[in-house]
Design a protein around this motif. Sequence first.
Motif, PDB file in Angstrom:
ATOM      1  N   ALA A 193       0.816  -1.216   0.000  1.00 53.76           N
ATOM      2  CA  ALA A 193       0.000   0.000   0.000  1.00 53.76           C
ATOM      3  C   ALA A 193       0.847   1.263   0.000  1.00 53.76           C
ATOM      4  CB  ALA A 193      -0.943  -0.004   1.199  1.00 53.76           C
ATOM      5  N   TYR A 194       2.109   1.153   0.432  1.00 59.58           N
ATOM      6  CA  TYR A 194       2.965   2.338   0.475  1.00 59.58           C
ATOM      7  C   TYR A 194       3.183   2.942  -0.910  1.00 59.58           C
ATOM      8  CZ  TYR A 194       6.693  -0.712  -1.231  1.00 59.58           C
ATOM      9  OH  TYR A 194       7.438  -1.593  -1.984  1.00 59.58           O
ATOM     10  N   ARG A 195       2.991   2.124  -1.967  1.00 58.70           N
ATOM     11  CA  ARG A 195       3.169   2.631  -3.329  1.00 58.70           C
ATOM     12  C   ARG A 195       2.180   3.753  -3.649  1.00 58.70           C
ATOM     13  NH1 ARG A 195       5.774  -0.842  -7.218  1.00 58.70           N
ATOM     14  NH2 ARG A 195       6.548  -2.784  -6.299  1.00 58.70           N
ATOM     15  N   ALA A 196       1.024   3.749  -2.976  1.00 56.96           N
ATOM     16  CA  ALA A 196       0.035   4.805  -3.197  1.00 56.96           C
ATOM     17  C   ALA A 196       0.574   6.169  -2.771  1.00 56.96           C
ATOM     18  CB  ALA A 196      -1.250   4.484  -2.440  1.00 56.96           C
ATOM     19  N   ALA A 256      -7.369  17.833   1.008  1.00 59.97           N
ATOM     20  CA  ALA A 256      -7.396  18.070  -0.436  1.00 59.97           C
ATOM     21  C   ALA A 256      -6.351  17.222  -1.151  1.00 59.97           C
ATOM     22  CB  ALA A 256      -7.160  19.559  -0.719  1.00 59.97           C
ATOM     23  N   LEU A 257      -5.142  17.120  -0.582  1.00 60.60           N
ATOM     24  CA  LEU A 257      -4.088  16.312  -1.199  1.00 60.60           C
ATOM     25  C   LEU A 257      -4.456  14.833  -1.202  1.00 60.60           C
ATOM     26  CD1 LEU A 257      -0.822  17.973   0.174  1.00 60.60           C
ATOM     27  CD2 LEU A 257      -1.837  18.205  -2.100  1.00 60.60           C
ATOM     28  N   LEU A 258      -5.067  14.355  -0.124  1.00 58.26           N
ATOM     29  CA  LEU A 258      -5.493  12.952  -0.078  1.00 58.26           C
ATOM     30  C   LEU A 258      -6.557  12.676  -1.134  1.00 58.26           C
ATOM     31  CD1 LEU A 258      -5.643  12.336   3.786  1.00 58.26           C
ATOM     32  CD2 LEU A 258      -4.014  11.356   2.166  1.00 58.26           C
ATOM     33  N   LEU A 259      -7.534  13.562  -1.237  1.00 59.69           N
ATOM     34  CA  LEU A 259      -8.571  13.389  -2.249  1.00 59.69           C
ATOM     35  C   LEU A 259      -7.992  13.500  -3.654  1.00 59.69           C
ATOM     36  CD1 LEU A 259     -11.555  15.448  -0.737  1.00 59.69           C
ATOM     37  CD2 LEU A 259     -11.285  12.968  -0.804  1.00 59.69           C
ATOM     38  N   GLY A 260      -7.072  14.458  -3.849  1.00 65.20           N
ATOM     39  CA  GLY A 260      -6.455  14.611  -5.158  1.00 65.20           C
ATOM     40  C   GLY A 260      -5.649  13.390  -5.558  1.00 65.20           C
TER      41      GLY A 260
END
Length: 277
Positions: free
Chosen positions: A49-52, A125-129
């Motif tokens: 998951a770290y690749r995300a 916002a960064l997480l959603l983006g």
Amino acid sequence: MDWFRRLPPVTRLLLGSSVVVTALTNVGQLKWHQVCLHDWNDLIGTFQAYRAFTCFLYAGQFGINTLIGLHLLTHISARYEAMGPICTRRILVNPQDNQQQVQEDLRRRRSPYYDRGETSDYAWALLLGACGIIVTNFSILPRLPTFMTRKQQYIFFFRHLTHFIVYIWSKKYPDQFVNLFGVNVRAAYLPLCYMVIGLALNNGESLPLDIIHGCFVGHLYFYLSVVVPQVLHGRAVVATPVMLVDLCNWLEGRAHVADGRAGGGPELVDVDGVIGG
């Protein structure tokens, strides 16, 4: 390193992480195929998951293009965060207040959010983006006509996220001016300018899909966070989670107060910066 410590918190974390991942990958401590994101199987099938996160932090091989990319990210992100990001923290309502009057006030405001954006709003916002970029990269881009994509495929999304930030800043502060390679440009036209520059660097043979993609996701975020609540008379769609708000306030040593502002935090100010060189 005083300039680094003076950066706003989210920008400081984003820049520091990008420099670390980029440097470790370039010196061989990390392999590029360990930090990229090819498809959903990299996240689900291999439980990596770290690749995300790392796919957004690798800025490229050491060179002038990488330095320009880090420079743009730092200045546009710091400027957006310092001036005040789009606020998506829901207004807290006292249960003892007249609920009918409260709802009427919210409809009159045409926004369920506070007026002032803070650290948690930018982090959200960064997480959603980032989620929007990943989802649309695997679901929409492969279905686009070949004459548009020229079979371009992306496994790193640093530039996508950078231009996501460029776009939402330009929509939040369209009348600001920035110095783009010595030319003063209104913020409202900044995304278009970068698209033209990207097209020119590709010799007009292929579209700068990374720039267009980041701006597209930025437009979706702006629409959901600003336009939709106005159309739906104050209904929240992408509200910042309370847990994230509390976490950011705790990390910054700030206490929440009734008007939505966190006590002890820095005042939001305009900042002058040169974007692009």
